[in-house]
Design a protein around this motif. Sequence first.
Motif, short mmCIF file in Angstrom:
data_model
loop_
_atom_site.label_atom_id
_atom_site.label_comp_id
_atom_site.label_asym_id
_atom_site.label_seq_id
_atom_site.Cartn_x
_atom_site.Cartn_y
_atom_site.Cartn_z
N ALA A 180 -12.89 -6.84 9.77
CA ALA A 180 -13.02 -5.57 9.05
C ALA A 180 -11.65 -5.04 8.67
CB ALA A 180 -13.75 -4.56 9.94
N HIS A 181 -10.76 -5.06 9.63
CA HIS A 181 -9.41 -4.57 9.37
C HIS A 181 -8.78 -5.33 8.23
CE1 HIS A 181 -5.06 -4.11 10.25
NE2 HIS A 181 -5.44 -2.86 10.54
N THR A 214 2.60 1.68 -3.59
CA THR A 214 1.72 2.13 -4.67
C THR A 214 1.26 3.56 -4.46
OG1 THR A 214 0.96 -0.15 -4.74
CG2 THR A 214 -0.27 1.44 -6.05
N THR A 215 0.87 3.84 -3.21
CA THR A 215 0.36 5.17 -2.93
C THR A 215 1.46 6.22 -3.12
OG1 THR A 215 -0.93 4.06 -1.24
CG2 THR A 215 -1.09 6.43 -1.32
N LEU A 256 -3.34 3.69 -9.73
CA LEU A 256 -2.02 3.78 -10.36
C LEU A 256 -2.09 3.31 -11.82
CD1 LEU A 256 0.98 4.42 -9.92
CD2 LEU A 256 1.30 2.01 -9.33
N ILE A 316 -12.10 5.97 6.87
CA ILE A 316 -12.14 4.51 6.89
C ILE A 316 -11.77 3.97 5.52
CG2 ILE A 316 -13.64 2.52 7.28
CD1 ILE A 316 -15.33 4.60 9.00
N LYS A 317 -10.88 2.96 5.52
CA LYS A 317 -10.50 2.28 4.28
C LYS A 317 -11.71 1.53 3.77
CE LYS A 317 -5.74 1.41 5.76
NZ LYS A 317 -4.83 0.35 6.20
N PRO A 318 -11.91 1.28 2.48
CA PRO A 318 -11.04 1.78 1.42
C PRO A 318 -11.43 3.20 0.99
CG PRO A 318 -12.71 0.30 0.51
CD PRO A 318 -12.98 0.41 1.97
N LEU A 319 -10.39 3.95 0.68
CA LEU A 319 -10.59 5.36 0.29
C LEU A 319 -10.00 5.52 -1.12
CD1 LEU A 319 -11.64 7.77 2.00
CD2 LEU A 319 -9.24 8.46 2.24
N SER A 320 -10.73 6.22 -1.99
CA SER A 320 -10.20 6.36 -3.37
C SER A 320 -9.06 7.36 -3.38
CB SER A 320 -11.32 6.82 -4.31
OG SER A 320 -11.60 8.17 -4.05
N MET A 321 -8.26 7.24 -4.41
CA MET A 321 -7.10 8.14 -4.55
C MET A 321 -7.54 9.59 -4.58
SD MET A 321 -4.22 7.28 -4.25
CE MET A 321 -3.21 8.71 -4.09
N LEU A 357 -6.34 6.98 8.99
CA LEU A 357 -6.90 6.15 7.93
C LEU A 357 -6.82 4.70 8.42
CD1 LEU A 357 -7.96 5.95 5.02
CD2 LEU A 357 -5.59 5.72 4.26
N MET A 388 -8.38 10.81 -1.23
CA MET A 388 -7.15 10.96 -0.45
C MET A 388 -6.45 12.26 -0.81
SD MET A 388 -5.06 7.46 -0.01
CE MET A 388 -3.75 7.70 1.15
N MET A 404 2.02 12.89 -9.08
CA MET A 404 1.37 14.20 -9.00
C MET A 404 2.33 15.23 -8.42
SD MET A 404 -2.40 13.19 -7.70
CE MET A 404 -2.12 11.65 -6.93
N GLN A 461 -8.13 -1.29 0.26
CA GLN A 461 -7.40 -0.03 0.07
C GLN A 461 -6.26 -0.21 -0.93
OE1 GLN A 461 -8.14 3.07 1.64
NE2 GLN A 461 -6.75 3.70 0.00
N ILE A 462 -5.56 -1.34 -0.80
CA ILE A 462 -4.47 -1.62 -1.75
C ILE A 462 -5.01 -1.70 -3.16
CG2 ILE A 462 -2.74 -3.33 -2.44
CD1 ILE A 462 -2.44 -4.01 0.56
N ASN A 482 -10.61 -4.49 4.82
CA ASN A 482 -10.46 -3.11 4.35
C ASN A 482 -9.04 -2.79 3.90
OD1 ASN A 482 -13.11 -2.46 4.56
ND2 ASN A 482 -12.95 -1.69 6.67
N ASN A 483 -8.06 -3.42 4.52
CA ASN A 483 -6.68 -3.19 4.09
C ASN A 483 -6.45 -3.62 2.64
OD1 ASN A 483 -5.56 -1.76 6.11
ND2 ASN A 483 -4.60 -3.48 7.14
N GLY A 508 -8.62 0.58 8.83
CA GLY A 508 -9.50 -0.45 8.27
C GLY A 508 -10.66 -0.75 9.20
N LYS A 559 -7.67 -0.36 -4.41
CA LYS A 559 -8.04 0.98 -4.91
C LYS A 559 -6.81 1.73 -5.41
CE LYS A 559 -12.46 2.26 -3.53
NZ LYS A 559 -13.36 3.39 -3.46
N MET A 574 -3.73 5.85 -13.96
CA MET A 574 -2.85 6.99 -14.18
C MET A 574 -1.79 6.68 -15.23
SD MET A 574 -1.14 9.23 -11.20
CE MET A 574 -2.55 9.98 -10.51
N LYS A 596 3.96 5.97 -5.19
CA LYS A 596 4.11 6.17 -6.64
C LYS A 596 3.08 7.14 -7.17
CE LYS A 596 5.96 1.68 -7.97
NZ LYS A 596 5.51 0.38 -8.51
N LEU A 597 1.83 6.94 -6.73
CA LEU A 597 0.73 7.78 -7.21
C LEU A 597 0.96 9.24 -6.87
CD1 LEU A 597 -2.30 5.53 -6.40
CD2 LEU A 597 -1.90 6.62 -8.61
N LEU A 611 0.84 -1.20 0.00
CA LEU A 611 0.00 0.00 0.00
C LEU A 611 0.87 1.25 0.00
CD1 LEU A 611 -2.91 1.09 0.24
CD2 LEU A 611 -2.58 1.14 2.71
#
Lengths: 137, 556
Positions: B330-331, A20-21, B346, A105-110, A83, A113, A28, B338-339, B334-335, A85, B341, B349, A23-24, A17
């Motif tokens: 849940a944890h 990747t984040t 990416l 709360i996860k999941p959150l879109s880019m 942030l 974020m 930007m 999130q990955i 959700n983890n 889970g 997403k 993009m 990199k994103l 995570l």
Amino acid sequence: MTTEMMTILLVDDEERLLETTKKLFEKMNIQVFTAQSGQQALNMVETHGVDVIFLDVKMPGFDGMQTLREIKRINPLAEVIILTGHATMEDAVEGLKLGAMDFLIKPLSMKEMLKKAEEAFEKVKRHSVLLQSMKKD
Amino acid sequence: MQSDMYTDVRKRLLTVMILVPLIPFAASLAIGYSSYKSSMRQAALERAERIADSHAALIGSFLNERKTDLDVILATIGEQHLASPGRLASILASLQRTSLAFIDLGLTNQDGLQVAYAGPFDLTGKNYKQSKWFKQTCAHGSFVSSVYMGYRHQPHFVVAVMARQNGESWILRATVDQDLFGNLVEGVSIGATGEAYIVNDLGELQTEKRSGGALLEKEQGLVPTISQNAKSSGTFGQFIYATTPLNNNMWRLVVRQNTSEALQELDWAALCIAVVSLLGGGFILILAFTVSNRLIHMLHSKEHERVEMETHLMRAARLAELGEMSAGFAHEINNPLQIMKSEIALMEMVSEEAGMDAPIQEEQKATILDGLHQLGKQIDRCASITRSILKFGRHTGPEITDVNLSEFLPELCEITKRKAEVSGIEFSCSVPEGIPTVRLDAGQLQQVMLNLMNNAIQAIEERHGNEGGQLKVAVKKTDENHIKLLVQDNGKGIRSENLERIFNPFFTTKPPGKGTGLGLSICHAIIDAMGGIMEVSSARNKGTSFTISLPIKAVG
């Protein structure tokens, strides 16, 4: 430290995570540091000036809330966005009390974020301008 | 097993409910009957005694009258007149006009010679010097004899009186009519079997017995055993009797009645008692049956309610456990989401960077493929979590199956592992080779183990926070018939004063609203029902270990 360039610190125990984040955000043109534990995060905050911190509260080792308290002590201007889970009401209340800007709360879109990060950065800028003007007086 | 218990309880209840009222009931009836019987017997005896007394008085006065008759004759009429047979016959005739008591009259001189006689037999000139009646009269002045045969060769008895005139003794003697005397003696009225008769000191019958017995016949049994000169009463053979002495203790009047007749009313009383016992006994039986049935029914429904309640509690405890697990679930879901997403973002993009129509470059392709690969990995991760959740929820009804612990335990650990890892707990789950399968309800065992593991994680978090915890789950075979499960932590431990109480329902050290206090008590109940033993040992700030010993063959 507070320039027009935003610096973000991602704190999470999921390595992929972070990767990747990072990199994103970098695509930007945002500078990103990552930390896999609370202790690492505190080191980052101490050595690098960071503006916005995304913090996971459920991590092995150093507790998220403790990390938050330490960050606020070291760098009160930095904005922390929790942030996680798994959200409990108790965690949310405690986090906000300790000075977190938001509790997400996860999941959150880019997109979300980025939006949250920019909001936080605006706040940081506002606060630093205010601080500068007070110093001049 | 359950129905056996009810049969047993029912039997005991019935026994108690029948015996407790029946014993005093029967006892009071028996006592009542026996005291009624003895008072009946007493009354019959008293009646016989009363009759004997009054009858003896009557007979005594009859005999006295006869003596007086003779005394008067002897005193008023001189022996010289009496010695003439004609004069004696006329006196007899005048006596017989008032009473038929005398059959004949005779005058005897002091030598025993009967000088004159009036009556149906020819007895003039007979000498009675050797007769008992003559000797006794000479000795006492008057005498009533026992029945004897005499010169006439017929059973009879005589009344004799003596007078002295002109220096000589004269004896006037009369024979009493045996029929008349017999009727007088027999004439008592007590029931159908009642009778009265006289016996003398030799036990010879002086009057005929209505129940069979001629004059002078020897009385068998009863009379010889009774004192001669005292009143007596009692039972002999089948008779109730009373006796009274008569005629200067030479005779005894016997009044007797068949016991069964005298106590006839007892039959009626016995019948009444039989009816009362039957009705009362029946009532007691019906009462015992209905009351015990009702009690058993109540027990049944209470037991049913209890089982129902227990089931509810089990379900509630299970839901609580599931709630506890949900944090981890849940944890863990959700983890990866999130990955995913961020991977998608990416990839988007990277593809947009190249431009819509441009061909994909090698480097971009690698990034996208890596992203897709990562998506697959994260999906697998989610799937394994949902599988765990499904396993947790699967065992609902009580269902006893063969449970292979070498599969069951690792699966179970997998569920808890994530939660433990998030809290930085070093989690170990050891299942050695050759652990036998056990027959039990897998859902229940799962509930117990999860409860213990969740408790352990909480205890560790309270002591260590997110670092330094250790949780060990293990199983081993202790002997041919038992296995032992172990859940051991290095958490904060349980206070020694609480250690005894942790299996009590509603005991909790958590703040209000946090715990029901039912978890461990339900675990204990479940293990108990499986025929197992659940034990705990704990040291403050060192850790706690729960051990569960289970039989390999299921109970019940």
